[in-house]
Design an enzyme around this catalytic site. Sequence first.
Site, mmCIF file in Angstrom:
data_model
loop_
_atom_site.group_PDB
_atom_site.id
_atom_site.type_symbol
_atom_site.label_atom_id
_atom_site.label_comp_id
_atom_site.label_asym_id
_atom_site.label_seq_id
_atom_site.Cartn_x
_atom_site.Cartn_y
_atom_site.Cartn_z
ATOM 1 N N ARG A 50 0.846 -1.265 -0.246
ATOM 2 C CA ARG A 50 -0.038 -0.036 -0.076
ATOM 3 C C ARG A 50 0.957 1.385 0.009
ATOM 4 N NH1 ARG A 50 -4.349 -1.799 4.506
ATOM 5 N NH2 ARG A 50 -5.442 -3.310 3.446
ATOM 6 N N ASP A 52 2.287 5.019 -0.346
ATOM 7 C CA ASP A 52 1.594 6.307 0.327
ATOM 8 C C ASP A 52 1.710 7.196 -1.005
ATOM 9 O OD1 ASP A 52 1.480 5.366 2.898
ATOM 10 O OD2 ASP A 52 3.432 5.968 3.270
ATOM 11 N N TYR A 111 12.700 -1.654 -2.699
ATOM 12 C CA TYR A 111 12.465 -0.448 -3.007
ATOM 13 C C TYR A 111 13.825 0.354 -3.371
ATOM 14 C CZ TYR A 111 7.841 -0.654 -0.825
ATOM 15 O OH TYR A 111 6.715 -1.112 -0.255
ATOM 16 N N ARG A 198 11.546 5.232 4.285
ATOM 17 C CA ARG A 198 11.496 6.784 4.568
ATOM 18 C C ARG A 198 12.344 7.192 5.625
ATOM 19 N NH1 ARG A 198 5.737 8.756 2.903
ATOM 20 N NH2 ARG A 198 6.814 10.841 3.489
#
Length: 245
Positions: A50, A52, A111, A198
């Site tokens: 999911r 952001d 990622y 992040r």
Amino acid sequence: MPRFKLTLEYHGGSFVGWQRQNNGLAVQQALEDAIQAMSGRRVETIAAGRTDAGVHAKGQVVHFDLDRDFTADRIRDGLNFHLREQPVKVLDAAIVADDFHARLSATARSYLYRILNRRPPPAIEAGLVWHVPVRLDAEAMHEAAQVLVGRHDFTSFRAAECQAKSPEKTLSHLAVQRRGDEIHITAQARSFLHHQVRNMVGTLKLVGEGRWTAADVKAALEKKDRSAAGPTAPPEGLYLMRVDY
């Protein structure tokens, strides 16, 4: 009823995130609207991650069930036709087994975080990178990143609103490399906490600036307190690159 697996690419800047919300257009809504326009059926899509608002994807994986006799190629091309006004595209479609699950069947997620590390701000890459004008020490960042590899309690790198049952995750890979004017941070794990990547990037930036050391990163990890780690890096530099099964 056939189960379809899609691999998606999208620019997250136009969306409120993957998940359908009341405050704007989500990738999920755009995709489900396209499926309905193509097939006349309203379906629910399940994503591997999911993402952001503002986060991009080059390899998001989604599955859904559809009681229509469509080939995989027709699904791919038909959805891209109906998504032509949206910055989301179907790269691949396949018919998979009924027990395939985009989220639960995944064994790894990869990622990439892109930092544009030069004095001038971006023009072409605006919205696709985090612009940091002060030169960062990528080697020091990579050394500090290794402190985080392995199985740990990542409470210090977890968003307050994270809904994961446990803060423990196994980070199998975290690397920092300079590539010209960019610094690339790559991370891989079976799953991540909300904002974990992040928050790790924001912390490693402190190392790159010379304000923190690898020992400071280790201390932040061990404190198991979000306030002990660095700031949350902005979403526009983050990409979901690949999901493995």
